[in-house]
Design an enzyme around this catalytic site. Structure first.
Site, PDB file in Angstrom:
ATOM      1  N   CYS A   1      72.502   3.186  16.178  1.00  0.00           N
ATOM      2  CA  CYS A   1      72.999   3.410  17.535  1.00  0.00           C
ATOM      3  C   CYS A   1      74.306   4.205  17.588  1.00  0.00           C
ATOM      4  O   CYS A   1      74.667   4.724  18.646  1.00  0.00           O
ATOM      5  CB  CYS A   1      73.190   2.075  18.241  1.00  0.00           C
ATOM      6  SG  CYS A   1      71.688   1.092  18.333  1.00  0.00           S
TER       7      CYS A   1
ATOM      8  N   HIS B   1      79.978  -0.237  23.960  1.00  0.00           N
ATOM      9  CA  HIS B   1      78.592  -0.194  23.494  1.00  0.00           C
ATOM     10  C   HIS B   1      77.723  -0.951  24.495  1.00  0.00           C
ATOM     11  O   HIS B   1      76.722  -0.432  24.964  1.00  0.00           O
ATOM     12  CB  HIS B   1      78.509  -0.808  22.097  1.00  0.00           C
ATOM     13  CG  HIS B   1      77.161  -0.745  21.470  1.00  0.00           C
ATOM     14  ND1 HIS B   1      76.453   0.436  21.336  1.00  0.00           N
ATOM     15  CD2 HIS B   1      76.375  -1.718  20.924  1.00  0.00           C
ATOM     16  CE1 HIS B   1      75.291   0.186  20.737  1.00  0.00           C
ATOM     17  NE2 HIS B   1      75.226  -1.108  20.485  1.00  0.00           N
TER      18      HIS B   1
ATOM     19  N   HIS C   1      69.418   2.388  27.067  1.00  0.00           N
ATOM     20  CA  HIS C   1      69.991   2.546  25.725  1.00  0.00           C
ATOM     21  C   HIS C   1      69.301   3.720  25.034  1.00  0.00           C
ATOM     22  O   HIS C   1      68.138   3.626  24.642  1.00  0.00           O
ATOM     23  CB  HIS C   1      69.777   1.247  24.949  1.00  0.00           C
ATOM     24  CG  HIS C   1      70.490   1.190  23.635  1.00  0.00           C
ATOM     25  ND1 HIS C   1      71.164   2.270  23.103  1.00  0.00           N
ATOM     26  CD2 HIS C   1      70.625   0.168  22.735  1.00  0.00           C
ATOM     27  CE1 HIS C   1      71.684   1.916  21.929  1.00  0.00           C
ATOM     28  NE2 HIS C   1      71.378   0.658  21.691  1.00  0.00           N
TER      29      HIS C   1
END
Length: 211
Positions: free
Chosen positions: A11, A146, A186
């Site tokens: 990520c 995040h 995401h």
């Protein structure tokens, strides 16, 4: 014909690419850099896997930093930024949208699992980034986090932010934080620079988008 590479750190891939590009510019390897990430869901295997792991929001909504947070939502996209040393950009008459003052990367080390971040490691990388940027914690007024919308990972991240940025802060000037994932999902390998673009747009408009 400068450095060209694919970076896969899950990520954080696009932000590690940004960090690497900035280092390349500062070291004189490059005079102009393009950095970012892309996420395309081309097969169902990963979707099925993370669904079975219980990581996805069953109602398809990402509720970052909310008491009802129950998982993340996947998103697709490609996000790129063009980088140049400030002195070169000004000399060339470029339109400068934002300045990267400093950056830092590290790794969690030992933790309880993939979905359980290491809060102390997060604190360490935040302090490294502040040192690289030559900023005090109280100089920072907003953090694009995040914030995937999980009931376990999000609180650990907020606690790390509070530990680093909360000390000595005026209660009348609290640290704002947010996550673009509540707006666009995401984007995984592209998620970091997606948040950066959101922040640049917020600076341009003088307003933080609502989650």
């Amino acid at each position: 014909q400068g450095p060209c590479m694919a970076i896969d750190t899950a990520c954080s891939s696009s932000l590690v690419a940004l960090h690497t590009a900035c280092q390349s510019l500062r070291n004189g390897e490059s005079t102009l850099a393009v950095a970012g990430g892309v996420n395309v869901m081309m097969s169902p295997e990963a979707y099925v896997m993370i669904s079975k792991w219980g990581m996805l929001s069953p109602d398809g909504r990402c509720k970052t930093f909310d008491a009802s947070a129950n998982g993340f939502v996947r998103g697709e996209g490609c996000v790129l930024v063009v980088l140049e040393k400030l002195s070169d950009a000004l000399a060339a008459g470029r339109q400068v949208l934002a300045l990267v003052r400093g950056s830092a990367i590290n790794q969690d080390g030992r933790s309880s699992g993939l979905t359980v971040p290491n809060g102390l490691a997060q604190q360490a990388v935040l302090r490294q980034a502040l040192a690289a940027a030559r900023l005090a914690p109280t100089d920072v007024s907003y953090v694009e986090a995040h914030g995937t919308g999980t009931s376990l990972g999000d609180p650990i991240e907020v606690e790390a932010l509070a530990a680093v940025y909360g000390s000595g802060r005026d209660p009348l000037q609290p640290l704002e934080d947010g996550s673009v994932k509540s707006n666009v999902g995401h984007l995984e390998a592209a998620s970091g620079v997606t948040g950066l673009v959101k922040l640049v747009l917020a600076l341009q408009h003088g307003q933080l988008p609502a989650s």
